[in-house]
Design an enzyme around this catalytic site. Structure first.
Site, PDB file in Angstrom:
ATOM      1  N   GLN A  36      -6.553  -1.557   2.544  1.00  0.00           N
ATOM      2  CA  GLN A  36      -5.835  -1.249   3.781  1.00  0.00           C
ATOM      3  C   GLN A  36      -6.556  -0.156   4.562  1.00  0.00           C
ATOM      4  O   GLN A  36      -6.863   0.909   4.015  1.00  0.00           O
ATOM      5  CB  GLN A  36      -4.398  -0.801   3.543  1.00  0.00           C
ATOM      6  N   HIS A  48       7.390  -4.973   7.840  1.00  0.00           N
ATOM      7  CA  HIS A  48       8.435  -4.107   7.292  1.00  0.00           C
ATOM      8  C   HIS A  48       9.643  -4.257   8.222  1.00  0.00           C
ATOM      9  O   HIS A  48       9.557  -3.932   9.406  1.00  0.00           O
ATOM     10  CB  HIS A  48       7.914  -2.661   7.254  1.00  0.00           C
ATOM     11  N   GLY A  98       7.326  -2.516  -2.372  1.00  0.00           N
ATOM     12  CA  GLY A  98       6.773  -1.168  -2.421  1.00  0.00           C
ATOM     13  C   GLY A  98       7.404  -0.337  -3.514  1.00  0.00           C
ATOM     14  O   GLY A  98       7.023  -0.407  -4.684  1.00  0.00           O
ATOM     15  N   ARG A  99       8.414   0.434  -3.143  1.00  0.00           N
ATOM     16  CA  ARG A  99       8.969   1.424  -4.073  1.00  0.00           C
ATOM     17  C   ARG A  99       9.475   0.822  -5.376  1.00  0.00           C
ATOM     18  O   ARG A  99       9.310   1.427  -6.441  1.00  0.00           O
ATOM     19  CB  ARG A  99      10.075   2.219  -3.367  1.00  0.00           C
ATOM     20  N   GLY A 130      12.846  -2.909   1.114  1.00  0.00           N
ATOM     21  CA  GLY A 130      14.108  -2.913   0.374  1.00  0.00           C
ATOM     22  C   GLY A 130      14.270  -4.002  -0.665  1.00  0.00           C
ATOM     23  O   GLY A 130      15.386  -4.229  -1.142  1.00  0.00           O
ATOM     24  N   CYS A 139       2.563   2.727   9.703  1.00  0.00           N
ATOM     25  CA  CYS A 139       2.811   4.083   9.193  1.00  0.00           C
ATOM     26  C   CYS A 139       3.264   4.998  10.324  1.00  0.00           C
ATOM     27  O   CYS A 139       2.586   5.113  11.343  1.00  0.00           O
ATOM     28  CB  CYS A 139       1.547   4.636   8.543  1.00  0.00           C
ATOM     29  N   LYS A 193      -0.277  -5.248   8.876  1.00  0.00           N
ATOM     30  CA  LYS A 193       1.036  -4.816   8.365  1.00  0.00           C
ATOM     31  C   LYS A 193       1.692  -3.993   9.464  1.00  0.00           C
ATOM     32  O   LYS A 193       1.110  -3.010   9.931  1.00  0.00           O
ATOM     33  CB  LYS A 193       0.861  -3.981   7.098  1.00  0.00           C
ATOM     34  N   PRO A 245       0.853  -1.190   0.000  1.00  0.00           N
ATOM     35  CA  PRO A 245       0.000   0.000   0.000  1.00  0.00           C
ATOM     36  C   PRO A 245       0.890   1.241   0.000  1.00  0.00           C
ATOM     37  O   PRO A 245       1.828   1.321   0.805  1.00  0.00           O
ATOM     38  CB  PRO A 245      -0.771  -0.116   1.327  1.00  0.00           C
ATOM     39  N   MET A 246       0.633   2.175  -0.873  1.00  0.00           N
ATOM     40  CA  MET A 246       1.434   3.409  -0.908  1.00  0.00           C
ATOM     41  C   MET A 246       0.529   4.600  -1.196  1.00  0.00           C
ATOM     42  O   MET A 246      -0.071   4.683  -2.267  1.00  0.00           O
ATOM     43  CB  MET A 246       2.539   3.298  -1.965  1.00  0.00           C
TER      44      MET A 246
HETATM   45  C1  LIG Z   1       4.963   6.959  -1.186  1.00  0.00           C
HETATM   46  C2  LIG Z   1       4.736   5.895  -0.145  1.00  0.00           C
HETATM   47  C3  LIG Z   1       3.516   5.811   0.496  1.00  0.00           C
HETATM   48  C4  LIG Z   1       3.279   4.814   1.456  1.00  0.00           C
HETATM   49  N1  LIG Z   1       2.030   4.678   1.994  1.00  0.00           N
HETATM   50  C5  LIG Z   1       1.767   3.628   2.826  1.00  0.00           C
HETATM   51  C6  LIG Z   1       0.438   3.357   3.279  1.00  0.00           C
HETATM   52  O1  LIG Z   1      -0.535   4.012   2.895  1.00  0.00           O
HETATM   53  N2  LIG Z   1       0.262   2.300   4.114  1.00  0.00           N
HETATM   54  C7  LIG Z   1       1.309   1.504   4.540  1.00  0.00           C
HETATM   55  O2  LIG Z   1       1.114   0.548   5.299  1.00  0.00           O
HETATM   56  N3  LIG Z   1       2.567   1.742   4.108  1.00  0.00           N
HETATM   57  C8  LIG Z   1       2.797   2.764   3.254  1.00  0.00           C
HETATM   58  N4  LIG Z   1       4.058   2.934   2.753  1.00  0.00           N
HETATM   59  C9  LIG Z   1       5.125   1.983   3.144  1.00  0.00           C
HETATM   60  C10 LIG Z   1       5.171   0.819   2.138  1.00  0.00           C
HETATM   61  O3  LIG Z   1       3.975   0.089   2.156  1.00  0.00           O
HETATM   62  C11 LIG Z   1       6.356  -0.120   2.465  1.00  0.00           C
HETATM   63  O4  LIG Z   1       6.143  -0.665   3.741  1.00  0.00           O
HETATM   64  C12 LIG Z   1       7.693   0.610   2.457  1.00  0.00           C
HETATM   65  O5  LIG Z   1       7.832   1.449   1.324  1.00  0.00           O
HETATM   66  C13 LIG Z   1       8.855  -0.404   2.475  1.00  0.00           C
HETATM   67  O6  LIG Z   1       8.824  -1.239   1.344  1.00  0.00           O
HETATM   68  P1  LIG Z   1       9.821  -0.986   0.069  1.00  0.00           P
HETATM   69  O7  LIG Z   1      11.195  -0.852   0.612  1.00  0.00           O
HETATM   70  O8  LIG Z   1       9.617  -2.170  -0.800  1.00  0.00           O
HETATM   71  O9  LIG Z   1       9.366   0.315  -0.557  1.00  0.00           O
HETATM   72  C14 LIG Z   1       4.315   3.915   1.806  1.00  0.00           C
HETATM   73  C15 LIG Z   1       5.543   4.012   1.142  1.00  0.00           C
HETATM   74  C16 LIG Z   1       5.756   4.975   0.177  1.00  0.00           C
HETATM   75  C17 LIG Z   1       7.082   5.027  -0.548  1.00  0.00           C
END
Ligand SMILES: Cc1cc2nc3c(=O)[nH]c(=O)nc-3n(C[C@H](O)[C@H](O)[C@H](O)COP(=O)(O)O)c2cc1C
Length: 323
Positions: free
Chosen positions: A63, A164, A226-227, A206, A93, A132, A10-11
């Site tokens: 979510q 995470h 995520g990213r 990551g 978050c 999460k 979720p982002m």
């Molecule tokens: C722009 C952005 C918005 C995010 N929004 C949420 C969110 O709404 N809910 C959530 O649980 N995590 C949110 N996250 C965290 C991601 O879900 C994820 O846990 C985090 O980016 C680590 O994963 P990654 O390293 O693969 O990016 C967000 C991350 C980013 C970059």
């Protein structure tokens, strides 16, 4: 237990329904998550606008953010009625705004309250309710604390935890810094899996390459990305090929062709081109023509009258065409 091994995280401001439609074209089997929607917003806001999604998005998880069991169970019911495949509670978050509302990562300090929320949601829906979370917050970052947190929530019958692999600092770091500064501690998530072999433990944080996935897969039940999935969405095609044995994923130009049909329809319904194209800038990452694609769309998609011709032209500039 081993279905939905891979998911897109979720982002906020990223994984809206347009982005999810696009990602689904690339990866038919990966589980997709909505942006976090707060229980407050859902109960008092425009439910249709917040919850509507396209049928092709399945499997898709909603979510929620919140800490009121009654409100959350109401929202979980709405999510189920709308057809979501899973309800996920955000306990990860670290945004100060979110903490002030007593939800997100600060709830890691209140396992009993999280358990009450999860139990309330579970009693009202028949789809899975998942959590999460982080590996800790602030100074409350011992493995014993995390173990007790998981144990307490698992006692409600919750079977899936997406973790995470970083702790969060609730004051002093911005949400962005909280995704980069605290070190990744994968071994902690793997220990959770060892201690709770009956639970489905999904690792997050990551993960950017198939090599990363390969390094962790034996020790957990799945990965949430995520990213990397947002900035390099075609990475999901590699996942689809490698782990769902799907050799027929669409090529990038085929994805664009399919998307054009969707965009034409959305434009007729008043959606601005830019609201969709902002999600697709990374499609050609690592390919010849990636910069032209990105540049052309960035320069032209925000114009008032911009239509699908912007994407057609950007695709031509990549030098890649469908047959
Ligand atoms: C722009 C952005 C918005 C995010 N929004 C949420 C969110 O709404 N809910 C959530 O649980 N995590 C949110 N996250 C965290 C991601 O879900 C994820 O846990 C985090 O980016 C680590 O994963 P990654 O390293 O693969 O990016 C967000 C991350 C980013 C970059």
């Amino acid at each position: 237990m081993r279905n939905y091994l891979f998911s897109v995280a979720p982002m906020m401001d990223c994984t809206d329904k347009h982005d999810r439609y696009f990602l689904r074209l690339i990866a038919p089997d990966v589980l997709l998550y909505t942006e976090m929607i707060t229980a407050q917003a859902l109960i008092y806001g425009d439910k249709n606008k917040l919850l509507a999604f396209n049928e092709t998005e399945h499997p898709v998880a909603l979510q929620l953010g919140g800490s009121d069991p009654v409100m959350l169970s109401e929202c979980a019911k709405m999510g189920e009625a709308f057809g979501y495949d899973e309800i996920n509670l955000n306990v990860g978050c670290p945004s100060p705004r979110v903490s002030a509302g007593r939800f997100g990562a600060c709830l890691m300090r209140e396992p009993k309250l999280v358990a009450d929320c999860v139990a309330a949601m579970q009693s009202d829906v028949s789809i899975p309710v998942t959590v999460k979370c982080r590996i800790g917050v602030d100074d409350q970052d011992s493995y014993e604390n995390l173990h007790a947190f998981i144990q307490c929530i698992a006692e409600t019958g919750c079977q899936t935890f997406i973790i995470h692999a970083r702790k969060a600092w609730l004051s002093g770091l911005s949400p962005k810094q909280n995704r980069e500064v605290p070190p990744l501690r994968y071994e902690v998530v793997k220990q959770v899996k060892k201690d709770f072999p009956q639970l489905k433990i999904v690792l997050n944080g990551g993960i950017k390459t198939i090599a990363d996935i390969e390094a962790h897969l034996p020790d957990v039940d799945g990965m949430m990305i995520g990213r990397a999935a947002y900035t390099n969405p075609y990475f999901l095609a590699e996942i689809q090929r490698n782990y769902f044995n799907n050799k027929d994923v669409l090529t990038r130009p085929e994805v664009v062709d399919q998307l054009i049909l969707y965009i034409s329809y959305q434009l007729k319904n008043g959606v601005k081109l830019n609201n969709i194209t902002r999600h697709i800038l990374g499609l050609f990452q690592g390919q010849w023509g990636a910069a032209s694609w990105r540049r052309y769309i960035s320069q032209h998609a925000h114009h008032q009258s911009a239509g699908v011709e912007v994407i057609e032209r950007a695709l031509q500039l990549t030098g890649l065409q469908t047959l």
